[in-house]
Scaffold this motif. Structure first.
Motif, PDB file in Angstrom:
ATOM      1  N   LYS A 146       0.842  -1.206   0.000  1.00 47.02           N
ATOM      2  CA  LYS A 146       0.000   0.000   0.000  1.00 47.02           C
ATOM      3  C   LYS A 146       0.877   1.255   0.000  1.00 47.02           C
ATOM      4  O   LYS A 146       0.614   2.201  -0.756  1.00 47.02           O
ATOM      5  CB  LYS A 146      -0.939  -0.001   1.198  1.00 47.02           C
ATOM      6  CG  LYS A 146      -1.982  -1.100   1.124  1.00 47.02           C
ATOM      7  CD  LYS A 146      -2.862  -1.096   2.367  1.00 47.02           C
ATOM      8  CE  LYS A 146      -2.970  -2.471   2.922  1.00 47.02           C
ATOM      9  NZ  LYS A 146      -2.350  -2.798   4.126  1.00 47.02           N
ATOM     10  N   SER A 147       1.884   1.270   0.836  1.00 47.38           N
ATOM     11  CA  SER A 147       2.798   2.423   0.873  1.00 47.38           C
ATOM     12  C   SER A 147       3.514   2.589  -0.463  1.00 47.38           C
ATOM     13  O   SER A 147       3.667   3.710  -0.960  1.00 47.38           O
ATOM     14  CB  SER A 147       3.838   2.245   1.980  1.00 47.38           C
ATOM     15  OG  SER A 147       3.235   2.266   3.242  1.00 47.38           O
ATOM     16  N   VAL A 200       1.080   4.043  -3.102  1.00 51.45           N
ATOM     17  CA  VAL A 200       0.897   5.489  -2.919  1.00 51.45           C
ATOM     18  C   VAL A 200       2.154   6.226  -3.384  1.00 51.45           C
ATOM     19  O   VAL A 200       2.066   7.251  -4.070  1.00 51.45           O
ATOM     20  CB  VAL A 200       0.546   5.835  -1.457  1.00 51.45           C
ATOM     21  CG1 VAL A 200       0.519   7.343  -1.238  1.00 51.45           C
ATOM     22  CG2 VAL A 200      -0.800   5.228  -1.069  1.00 51.45           C
ATOM     23  N   MET A 260      -1.669  14.194  -0.967  1.00 53.09           N
ATOM     24  CA  MET A 260      -0.828  13.046  -1.332  1.00 53.09           C
ATOM     25  C   MET A 260       0.107  12.667  -0.188  1.00 53.09           C
ATOM     26  O   MET A 260       0.253  11.490   0.133  1.00 53.09           O
ATOM     27  CB  MET A 260       0.002  13.342  -2.589  1.00 53.09           C
ATOM     28  CG  MET A 260      -0.791  13.390  -3.859  1.00 53.09           C
ATOM     29  SD  MET A 260       0.226  13.517  -5.363  1.00 53.09           S
ATOM     30  CE  MET A 260       1.305  14.892  -5.038  1.00 53.09           C
ATOM     31  N   LEU A 298      -1.757  11.283   2.898  1.00 51.20           N
ATOM     32  CA  LEU A 298      -2.118   9.888   2.622  1.00 51.20           C
ATOM     33  C   LEU A 298      -0.890   8.991   2.701  1.00 51.20           C
ATOM     34  O   LEU A 298      -0.938   7.919   3.325  1.00 51.20           O
ATOM     35  CB  LEU A 298      -2.765   9.779   1.240  1.00 51.20           C
ATOM     36  CG  LEU A 298      -3.132   8.367   0.796  1.00 51.20           C
ATOM     37  CD1 LEU A 298      -4.236   7.799   1.687  1.00 51.20           C
ATOM     38  CD2 LEU A 298      -3.558   8.366  -0.656  1.00 51.20           C
ATOM     39  N   PHE A 299       0.204   9.404   2.103  1.00 54.71           N
ATOM     40  CA  PHE A 299       1.427   8.608   2.112  1.00 54.71           C
ATOM     41  C   PHE A 299       1.890   8.338   3.545  1.00 54.71           C
ATOM     42  O   PHE A 299       2.182   7.200   3.916  1.00 54.71           O
ATOM     43  CB  PHE A 299       2.518   9.317   1.312  1.00 54.71           C
ATOM     44  CG  PHE A 299       3.820   8.570   1.199  1.00 54.71           C
ATOM     45  CD1 PHE A 299       3.851   7.195   1.008  1.00 54.71           C
ATOM     46  CD2 PHE A 299       5.024   9.246   1.250  1.00 54.71           C
ATOM     47  CE1 PHE A 299       5.057   6.504   0.883  1.00 54.71           C
ATOM     48  CE2 PHE A 299       6.232   8.580   1.124  1.00 54.71           C
ATOM     49  CZ  PHE A 299       6.241   7.207   0.943  1.00 54.71           C
TER      50      PHE A 299
END
Length: 142
Positions: free
Chosen positions: A16-17, A20, A52, A55-56
């Motif tokens: 997921k990381s 992103v 962004m 979220l990251f």
């Protein structure tokens, strides 16, 4: 073989990381003409940078939590969850100004990245603190 297995596990645990991060890299280095048909408003790019990087940071912290990494200190946790996204933002701005023309480096973009990292960190910290309290209440009642 064991080295390959460790690398594979890293990608599995942090997909997921990494996703992103790759989206951020694409959006940061794509030609501005790629986005010319998208409706916008003044300083929309600053809002995008903020979102962004918030979220990251949030996804990175969540991945750390799910990986059950035992940090030796809070400093180590802070370095990985704050400094890495900040370093990423700084490198992106540098590369935009030096390599990816007609992109340009802007201090306000980096400031937006920084604010996103800080707010993402604070929101995730508050969320995990809240969830910890909820679990404690449920255990008492249950």
């Amino acid at each position: 073989m064991q080295h390959f297995q460790k690398k594979r596990m890293f990608f599995v645990k942090y997909w997921k990381s990494l996703l992103v991060l790759f989206v951020i890299l694409y959006l940061s280095f794509a030609s501005p003409s790629t986005f010319k048909d998208i409706p916008t408003f003044q300083h929309a790019d600053k809002v995008a940078h903020f979102l962004m990087f918030a979220l990251f940071t949030g996804v990175l912290i969540n991945d750390f939590r799910h990986d059950k990494i035992v940090f030796t200190s809070k400093t180590e946790f802070l370095i990985l969850s704050l400094a890495f996204p900040l370093f990423t933002g700084a490198i992106i701005e540098y590369l935009q100004g030096s390599v990816f023309q007609p992109r340009s480096a802007e201090w306000l973009d980096f400031f937006s990245d920084t604010m996103g990292v800080v707010i993402g960190f604070l929101l995730m910290s508050a969320l995990f603190h809240f969830l910890k309290k909820i679990k404690k209440i449920i255990r008492k009642d249950g």
